[in-house]
Design a protein around this motif. Structure first.
Motif, PDB file in Angstrom:
ATOM      1  N   LEU A 103      -5.432 -22.347  -0.541  1.00 57.03           N
ATOM      2  CA  LEU A 103      -4.094 -21.832  -0.272  1.00 57.03           C
ATOM      3  C   LEU A 103      -3.897 -20.461  -0.904  1.00 57.03           C
ATOM      4  N   ARG A 104      -4.384 -20.303  -2.138  1.00 55.93           N
ATOM      5  CA  ARG A 104      -4.280 -19.002  -2.815  1.00 55.93           C
ATOM      6  C   ARG A 104      -5.095 -17.954  -2.075  1.00 55.93           C
ATOM      7  N   GLU A 105      -6.284 -18.338  -1.623  1.00 54.91           N
ATOM      8  CA  GLU A 105      -7.143 -17.431  -0.865  1.00 54.91           C
ATOM      9  C   GLU A 105      -6.454 -16.983   0.425  1.00 54.91           C
ATOM     10  N   ALA A 106      -5.843 -17.932   1.135  1.00 55.89           N
ATOM     11  CA  ALA A 106      -5.144 -17.595   2.379  1.00 55.89           C
ATOM     12  C   ALA A 106      -3.979 -16.663   2.121  1.00 55.89           C
ATOM     13  N   ARG A 107      -3.247 -16.888   1.028  1.00 56.92           N
ATOM     14  CA  ARG A 107      -2.118 -16.006   0.698  1.00 56.92           C
ATOM     15  C   ARG A 107      -2.610 -14.589   0.406  1.00 56.92           C
ATOM     16  N   GLU A 108      -3.724 -14.466  -0.320  1.00 61.02           N
ATOM     17  CA  GLU A 108      -4.271 -13.147  -0.634  1.00 61.02           C
ATOM     18  C   GLU A 108      -4.715 -12.417   0.631  1.00 61.02           C
ATOM     19  N   ILE A 109      -5.375 -13.159   1.526  1.00 61.79           N
ATOM     20  CA  ILE A 109      -5.830 -12.554   2.777  1.00 61.79           C
ATOM     21  C   ILE A 109      -4.641 -12.085   3.601  1.00 61.79           C
ATOM     22  N   ASN A 110      -3.650 -12.955   3.762  1.00 60.61           N
ATOM     23  CA  ASN A 110      -2.499 -12.610   4.583  1.00 60.61           C
ATOM     24  C   ASN A 110      -1.681 -11.469   3.973  1.00 60.61           C
ATOM     25  N   ALA A 111      -1.634 -11.396   2.637  1.00 61.72           N
ATOM     26  CA  ALA A 111      -0.907 -10.307   1.977  1.00 61.72           C
ATOM     27  C   ALA A 111      -1.590  -8.973   2.243  1.00 61.72           C
ATOM     28  N   SER A 112      -2.916  -8.950   2.175  1.00 61.66           N
ATOM     29  CA  SER A 112      -3.626  -7.690   2.422  1.00 61.66           C
ATOM     30  C   SER A 112      -3.526  -7.286   3.889  1.00 61.66           C
ATOM     31  N   LEU A 113      -3.525  -8.260   4.802  1.00 65.70           N
ATOM     32  CA  LEU A 113      -3.366  -7.950   6.222  1.00 65.70           C
ATOM     33  C   LEU A 113      -1.964  -7.403   6.501  1.00 65.70           C
ATOM     34  N   SER A 114      -0.962  -7.965   5.838  1.00 69.14           N
ATOM     35  CA  SER A 114       0.399  -7.480   6.007  1.00 69.14           C
ATOM     36  C   SER A 114       0.530  -6.046   5.514  1.00 69.14           C
ATOM     37  N   CYS A 115      -0.106  -5.752   4.377  1.00 67.08           N
ATOM     38  CA  CYS A 115      -0.078  -4.393   3.844  1.00 67.08           C
ATOM     39  C   CYS A 115      -0.777  -3.427   4.797  1.00 67.08           C
ATOM     40  N   LEU A 116      -1.891  -3.853   5.365  1.00 70.13           N
ATOM     41  CA  LEU A 116      -2.600  -3.007   6.329  1.00 70.13           C
ATOM     42  C   LEU A 116      -1.721  -2.719   7.532  1.00 70.13           C
ATOM     43  N   ASN A 117      -1.006  -3.728   8.007  1.00 70.95           N
ATOM     44  CA  ASN A 117      -0.118  -3.521   9.147  1.00 70.95           C
ATOM     45  C   ASN A 117       0.963  -2.495   8.828  1.00 70.95           C
ATOM     46  N   GLU A 118       1.542  -2.580   7.620  1.00 69.08           N
ATOM     47  CA  GLU A 118       2.550  -1.606   7.221  1.00 69.08           C
ATOM     48  C   GLU A 118       1.979  -0.193   7.215  1.00 69.08           C
ATOM     49  N   CYS A 119       0.750  -0.056   6.726  1.00 68.13           N
ATOM     50  CA  CYS A 119       0.124   1.264   6.655  1.00 68.13           C
ATOM     51  C   CYS A 119      -0.147   1.821   8.044  1.00 68.13           C
ATOM     52  N   LEU A 120      -0.646   0.986   8.928  1.00 64.15           N
ATOM     53  CA  LEU A 120      -0.941   1.447  10.281  1.00 64.15           C
ATOM     54  C   LEU A 120       0.340   1.851  11.010  1.00 64.15           C
ATOM     55  N   ARG A 121       1.380   1.076  10.848  1.00 60.43           N
ATOM     56  CA  ARG A 121       2.641   1.406  11.520  1.00 60.43           C
ATOM     57  C   ARG A 121       3.217   2.718  10.971  1.00 60.43           C
ATOM     58  N   ALA A 122       3.108   2.928   9.660  1.00 62.95           N
ATOM     59  CA  ALA A 122       3.604   4.167   9.072  1.00 62.95           C
ATOM     60  C   ALA A 122       2.823   5.365   9.597  1.00 62.95           C
ATOM     61  N   ARG A 123       1.502   5.201   9.688  1.00 66.50           N
ATOM     62  CA  ARG A 123       0.690   6.312  10.175  1.00 66.50           C
ATOM     63  C   ARG A 123       1.011   6.619  11.635  1.00 66.50           C
ATOM     64  N   LEU A 124       1.192   5.601  12.435  1.00 65.08           N
ATOM     65  CA  LEU A 124       1.490   5.819  13.843  1.00 65.08           C
ATOM     66  C   LEU A 124       2.880   6.434  14.037  1.00 65.08           C
ATOM     67  N   ARG A 125       3.844   6.003  13.239  1.00 72.03           N
ATOM     68  CA  ARG A 125       5.177   6.605  13.343  1.00 72.03           C
ATOM     69  C   ARG A 125       5.136   8.085  12.982  1.00 72.03           C
ATOM     70  N   ALA A 126       4.260   8.435  12.036  1.00 73.19           N
ATOM     71  CA  ALA A 126       4.153   9.831  11.625  1.00 73.19           C
ATOM     72  C   ALA A 126       3.679  10.717  12.770  1.00 73.19           C
ATOM     73  N   ALA A 127       2.965  10.129  13.720  1.00 74.34           N
ATOM     74  CA  ALA A 127       2.492  10.903  14.865  1.00 74.34           C
ATOM     75  C   ALA A 127       3.649  11.400  15.726  1.00 74.34           C
ATOM     76  N   THR A 128       4.824  10.793  15.565  1.00 72.37           N
ATOM     77  CA  THR A 128       5.997  11.220  16.326  1.00 72.37           C
ATOM     78  C   THR A 128       6.789  12.299  15.596  1.00 72.37           C
ATOM     79  N   GLY A 129       6.319  12.690  14.408  1.00 71.72           N
ATOM     80  CA  GLY A 129       7.016  13.720  13.649  1.00 71.72           C
ATOM     81  C   GLY A 129       7.929  13.179  12.571  1.00 71.72           C
ATOM     82  N   LYS A 130       8.007  11.858  12.425  1.00 72.77           N
ATOM     83  CA  LYS A 130       8.856  11.267  11.387  1.00 72.77           C
ATOM     84  C   LYS A 130       8.187  11.371  10.025  1.00 72.77           C
TER      85      LYS A 130
END
Length: 323
Positions: free
Chosen positions: A221-248
């Motif tokens: 359970l701890r392993e799954a939480r760590e994996i999902n937390a890092s995936l969530s952080c990656l998603n936030e980073c990708l979305r931020a980078r893509l939004r920046a492409a619009t000039g934001k």
């Protein structure tokens, strides 16, 4: 540039049972449809940059080959593979490793490094899982002191190196896969002649586990939480980078996890690293909920930029009918 793609793995009787109508399938060069058996209507659709059925050659040619060529010419590129356990993610990543190496080796020898990230721990898979640390140098670049590199002059030498590394990667049994990857693996291919680099990232299989679930220990359970937390952080980073492409103006929170810190040069707003984010999904009805979540993750990554940058010609991830 950042692209978002989906790869629907072939039907496998051993995992999916007797052949049946796929619940998840690529319906066009850019579209994937998810439809639960018995549901009325057309199901739910997602439109990405690329959608590929389970053909390894077609997937590589459309998604990975341009990034390999970018590295051959001295650039930096990354391909990040994400998906639930049993979705064919690791198979796809390993085929991409092999095909990319063959393409790069047509013009130059390559050097290979292979790093495992599990929670806050990092290990060198070319040095019998020796522990390594991520450090930031004075230029702000992330370095891994002591991480081994092995030079390969041909595809046979490369296969020997990566087979040894993949055999050391952490795995565990899950409901869908007896040997599911339970760590993130980062395979770097450095082009000797030009200094280019292609990074192939096989993320740990995502899971949704509940406390007290039968057959799942506290460690799992701890392993799954760590994996999902890092995936969530990656998603936030990708979305931020893509939004920046619009000039934001956007801040990319890559320091929140070891995984995203390692992928910093692919996530920073000023990065020139060409990046592909690949959602791996399974076709069977038993996997439909996980497939939908994986595609929603990918579609959200894409939608952040496309709705603003191409509003007149791109309507965002298609949604056909009720969820």
């Amino acid at each position: 540039p950042t692209i978002v793609a989906a790869r629907v793995r072939p039907w496998l009787d051993a995992l999916d049972g007797a052949p049946a109508e796929p619940a998840t399938q690529a319906v066009s060069a850019t579209g994937v449809r998810v439809k639960k058996p018995g549901d009325a209507g057309r199901g739910r659709g997602f439109r990405l940059h690329h959608a590929v059925a389970g053909d390894d050659d077609a997937f590589f040619d459309r998604v990975c080959a341009p990034l390999a060529d970018h590295a051959t010419n001295g650039g930096r590129a990354a391909v990040v593979f994400y998906g639930a356990t049993g979705a064919g993610k690791t198979h796809c990543a390993r085929e991409a490793q092999r095909k990319a190496a063959a393409r790069l080796l047509e013009s130059s020898s390559v050097e290979v490094s292979f790093l495992e990230v599990a929670g806050d721990a990092c290990a060198d898979l070319l040095k019998e899982r020796a522990s390594v640390r991520l450090l930031t140098d004075q230029q702000g670049d992330v370095q891994v002191p002591g991480l081994a590199r092995e030079r390969c002059a041909d595809v046979d030498a490369f296969a020997t190196v990566v087979d040894r590394a993949n055999a050391l990667r952490a795995t565990a049994a899950t409901e869908r896969n007896a040997t599911s990857s339970r760590s993130h693996a980062v395979c770097d291919l450095f082009v000797t002649a030009t200094g280019g680099r292609l990074r192939l990232v096989d993320l740990a299989g995502s899971e949704r586990l509940k406390a007290g679930a039968v057959g799942h220990s506290d460690d799992r359970l701890r392993e799954a939480r760590e994996i999902n937390a890092s995936l969530s952080c990656l998603n936030e980073c990708l979305r931020a980078r893509l939004r920046a492409a619009t000039g934001k103006k956007e801040h990319v929170p890559y320091r929140r996890s070891k995984l995203t810190l390692l992928l910093r040069d692919a996530l920073e707003l000023e990065s020139r690293c060409a990046t592909a984010f690949v959602a791996a999904v399974a076709p069977a009805a038993a996997c439909v909920d996980e497939s939908k979540r994986t595609l929603e993750y990918a579609a959200a990554t894409l939608e952040a930029s496309e709705l603003d940058r191409q509003r007149e010609t791109f309507s965002g991830p298609e949604k056909w009918g009720p969820d």
